[in-house]
Design a protein around this motif. Structure first.
Motif, PDB file in Angstrom:
ATOM      1  N   MET A   1       0.817  -1.215   0.000  1.00 48.99           N
ATOM      2  CA  MET A   1       0.000   0.000   0.000  1.00 48.99           C
ATOM      3  C   MET A   1       0.849   1.263   0.000  1.00 48.99           C
ATOM      4  SD  MET A   1      -3.026   1.007   2.647  1.00 48.99           S
ATOM      5  CE  MET A   1      -3.815   2.618   2.621  1.00 48.99           C
ATOM      6  N   TYR A   2       1.977   1.237   0.719  1.00 46.48           N
ATOM      7  CA  TYR A   2       2.809   2.428   0.820  1.00 46.48           C
ATOM      8  C   TYR A   2       4.042   2.360  -0.078  1.00 46.48           C
ATOM      9  CZ  TYR A   2      -0.084   3.827   4.739  1.00 46.48           C
ATOM     10  OH  TYR A   2      -1.150   4.197   5.520  1.00 46.48           O
ATOM     11  N   GLY A   3       4.173   1.285  -0.885  1.00 44.37           N
ATOM     12  CA  GLY A   3       5.296   1.194  -1.797  1.00 44.37           C
ATOM     13  C   GLY A   3       6.634   1.280  -1.087  1.00 44.37           C
ATOM     14  N   ALA A   4       6.767   0.536  -0.001  1.00 44.69           N
ATOM     15  CA  ALA A   4       7.905   0.707   0.893  1.00 44.69           C
ATOM     16  C   ALA A   4       9.246   0.468   0.221  1.00 44.69           C
ATOM     17  CB  ALA A   4       7.760  -0.231   2.086  1.00 44.69           C
ATOM     18  N   LEU A   5       9.294  -0.446  -0.734  1.00 45.37           N
ATOM     19  CA  LEU A   5      10.570  -0.778  -1.354  1.00 45.37           C
ATOM     20  C   LEU A   5      10.795  -0.053  -2.674  1.00 45.37           C
ATOM     21  CD1 LEU A   5      10.640  -4.636  -0.720  1.00 45.37           C
ATOM     22  CD2 LEU A   5      11.647  -2.818   0.651  1.00 45.37           C
ATOM     23  N   LEU A   6       9.877   0.821  -3.040  1.00 44.37           N
ATOM     24  CA  LEU A   6       9.990   1.491  -4.327  1.00 44.37           C
ATOM     25  C   LEU A   6      11.037   2.594  -4.288  1.00 44.37           C
ATOM     26  CD1 LEU A   6       6.211   1.881  -5.262  1.00 44.37           C
ATOM     27  CD2 LEU A   6       7.771   0.027  -5.869  1.00 44.37           C
TER      28      LEU A   6
END
Length: 651
Positions: free
Chosen positions: A223-228
């Motif tokens: 949901m938060y795109g943590a690894l992007l």
């Protein structure tokens, strides 16, 4: 061993290196995003005027670190590619890009006389209200490091003032987690600092993600795109703000509780009237009216976007009808007087007429979603059909504050359907349908085999039919997780869907899915969000409920025992019963338990936090065992442990 880890998911991972190179936007995606430019009223610049109004100062660099030197918040990584002058890249929906530009307007702002906000220091705004002697702080961000930096910034600009009160608007971690960065608990206990919250705050703040915390936490990575990466091909905006900080989340219990709408408090010379809105955006929440300033704090009950009825990380479905009813109450109570409204995300609004019109659109956004979903539901449509049919009227569709940067009409309508009807569509085929992997094998077989499916999918990909390609290739990957061609094309498909998404979370979900298809499921890099304050505020009953969902049926099979637990510091006694492969707890202690544990809640907290092993706590006498020690050993052995990094886009 750890009894419990509670991944409170609003705090997510920091970014990592993008291992596989992203692809550019395809002609189909470029065309779709150009259509957005042609459809929405981009010439309207009022939001940009509002977001910059009252500007006092900004720091040249907004990079915040913890005591170890680790970066917990870095606005600079966004500044490299998001500016007010740059048009949207081909790989970003122009409407989402506009929202990101607005959220990049950061610094210290005056909302109205005596009310200030610092924006751009976390997902949330932190608000400072000037009292006679100090600051009243609303919603001290996620992390103590970011809150501390914000307090130091405002004091450097407007003069040193102590914090005399903190108000938690609601029970989500981005609205209380930074509290220890701005106040000392000793001052709270000494009565020097008040902490005000609504009824049920502590319970909901701690409990929201305990039972399903592991699954929610993993999905929050999506949901938060943590690894992007932070660039035009990765994380751009989270909808409510740029992203979440990754510092230490803290909690100090409230000293004063708001019980009902109309409750008043005067704190340090500032009069406040509260609207109690349980079951709206959060299980417990309060709006705040400042009668002397004609200013209305809306917590997170209204923001400058459509919010979630059901968040993509997973949660209990919110009540869209009740939510809209509270907004009607807001209009009726203060609509005639309000001159400025502000909230815990985004930028304020000024002008009574403009604010009331905004409130009505926010109200009707949720009411329309509810009413039309239920209408179509009663016509026999299921959630997926409703989400394809339902459309906002022009007044809501072409209004910036009701666009789907966080929630979307598509998934919110499904949430309303779920609230009333549940998971079952009513079609007998869906009653006992095959799980994804089993179904995928047969789908691919029926469609002529993997190679034939990929060839057809590639042709549809070239025509921009990404939704269908994603549906088909999901089956290929679940039927054969080793399919390099299937995974590669599905990753490319998710990527284009992400580039077209207007919702920040939708973009993150698609791009995170593409990332994991290309690079594999991560195995490390997480932030431990089960902070000491969260653990310490977890009551025993909540812990026991959590232990119950960890029971392994095969290990508990045939077991039948009672375990008394005495907390000496709480003067509370409990009994845990294991029978029928189920763990139950009660305050009525067993007369003849199989084993008895005597300990303090603090000793249990230390075990949960990993400060001491269970064995050492027993050896030291911090945990005393009387009776059959093997029963306790068996109990510990029947507790499951959860793998955080479970697969999502692969079986």
């Amino acid at each position: 061993m750890n009894y419990c880890t509670v991944p409170l998911i609003a705090v997510v991972l920091s970014t990592s290196v993008w291992a596989a190179e992203p692809k550019p936007a395809t002609p189909s995606t470029i065309k779709a995003n150009q259509q957005v430019l042609a459809t929405l009223p981009f010439k309207d610049k009022q939001d940009f005027d509002n977001a910059q109004r009252g500007f006092i100062a900004a720091q040249d660099t907004v990079t915040i670190t913890n005591d170890k030197g680790d970066v917990v918040w870095d606005l600079e990584e966004y500044k490299k590619y998001i500016t007010l002058d740059n048009p949207a890249p081909d790989s970003v929906n122009p409407s989402l890009w506009r929202n990101a530009q607005l959220n990049m307007i950061n610094g210290l702002f005056e909302v109205t006389d005596g009310i200030y906000q610092i924006r751009g220091y976390d997902l949330t705004n932190i608000t400072f209200v000037e009292g006679d002697t100090g600051w009243i702080v609303f919603d001290p961000l996620i992390s103590q490091e970011t809150a501390k930096a914000a307090l130091e910034f405002i004091n450097s600009e407007l003069g040193e003032r102590p914090v005399v009160a903190v108000i938690y608007s609601h029970s989500h971690i981005d609205h209380f987690g930074g509290v220890r960065g701005i106040v000392d608990e000793a001052d709270v206990k000494a009565g020097k600092v008040q902490i005000i919250a609504s009824h049920g705050f502590t319970e909901h703040a701690v409990s929201e993600n305990v039972i399903a915390g592991n699954a929610m936490g993993r999905r929050a990575i999506y949901m938060y795109g943590a690894l992007l990466p932070r660039n035009e091909f990765g994380g751009v905006n989270g909808g409510l703000g740029q992203t979440t900080s990754t510092g230490l989340a803290t909690l100090i219990e409230p000293t004063d509780i708001i019980e009902k709408t109309g409750d008043e408090r005067t704190v340090d010379g500032v009069k406040m009237v509260f609207q109690y809105t349980p079951g709206s955006e959060a299980p417990t929440e309060i709006n705040t009216w400042f009668p002397e300033k004609k200013a209305l704090w809306m917590a997170e009950n209204t923001t400058n976007t459509m919010h979630n009825i059901l968040t993509l990380r997973g949660a209990q479905v919110r009540d869209a009808l009740k939510w809209s009813g509270y907004l009607q109450e807001t209009i009726e109570t203060w609509g005639d007087e309000v001159e400025v409204k502000f909230q815990s995300h985004h930028w304020p609004m000024w002008g009574q007429k403009e604010i009331v019109d905004y409130f009505k659109k926010q109200r009707d956004m949720y009411k329309y979603t509810h009413d039309q979903t239920v209408r179509l539901m009663n016509q026999g449509y299921i959630g997926s059909e409703i989400s394809e049919i339902i459309q906002f009227p022009d007044e809501l569709e072409n209004n910036w504050s009701t666009r789907g940067y966080y929630g979307t009409l598509r998934h919110n309508s499904r949430a309303v359907y779920q609230r009333y009807m549940g998971w079952y569509s009513g079609n007998p085929s869906d009653l006992n349908n095959l799980p994804p992997t089993n179904a995928a094998v047969k789908y691919v077989e029926y469609m002529g085999g993997e190679r034939a499916v990929i060839e057809k999918a590639k042709a549809d990909f070239d025509e921009g039919k990404y939704r269908w390609v994603a549906e088909v290739l999901k089956h290929v990957v679940f039927a054969n997780p080793q399919s390099k061609n299937g995974k590669a094309l599905l990753a490319d498909t998710y990527e284009q869907l992400g580039y077209q998404a207007e919702s920040g979370p939708w973009r993150s979900v698609y791009l995170q899915g593409a990332y994991e298809l290309r690079n594999g499921t991560p195995s490390a890099g997480g932030t431990n969000t089960a902070s000491p304050d969260i653990i310490k505020n977890m009551p025993p009953e909540m812990l026991f409920d959590y232990l119950a969902v960890r029971i392994l049926p095969d290990k508990a099979a045939g077991k039948d025992f009672a375990m008394n637990i005495n907390f000496t510091d709480l003067d509370e006694q409990y009994t845990l019963y294991v029978e029928n492969s189920v763990l139950n707890h009660t305050r009525m202690q067993a007369d003849k338990p199989d084993v008895t544990l005597t300990l303090t809640k603090a000793a249990l907290d230390d075990v949960q936090l990993g400060n001491v092993t269970l064995e050492k706590a027993i050896a030291s006498g911090d945990i005393q065992i009387k009776g059959d020690k093997q029963v306790f050993k068996d109990f510990v052995g029947m507790l499951d442990s959860f793998n955080f990094w479970f697969n999502i886009v692969t079986p």
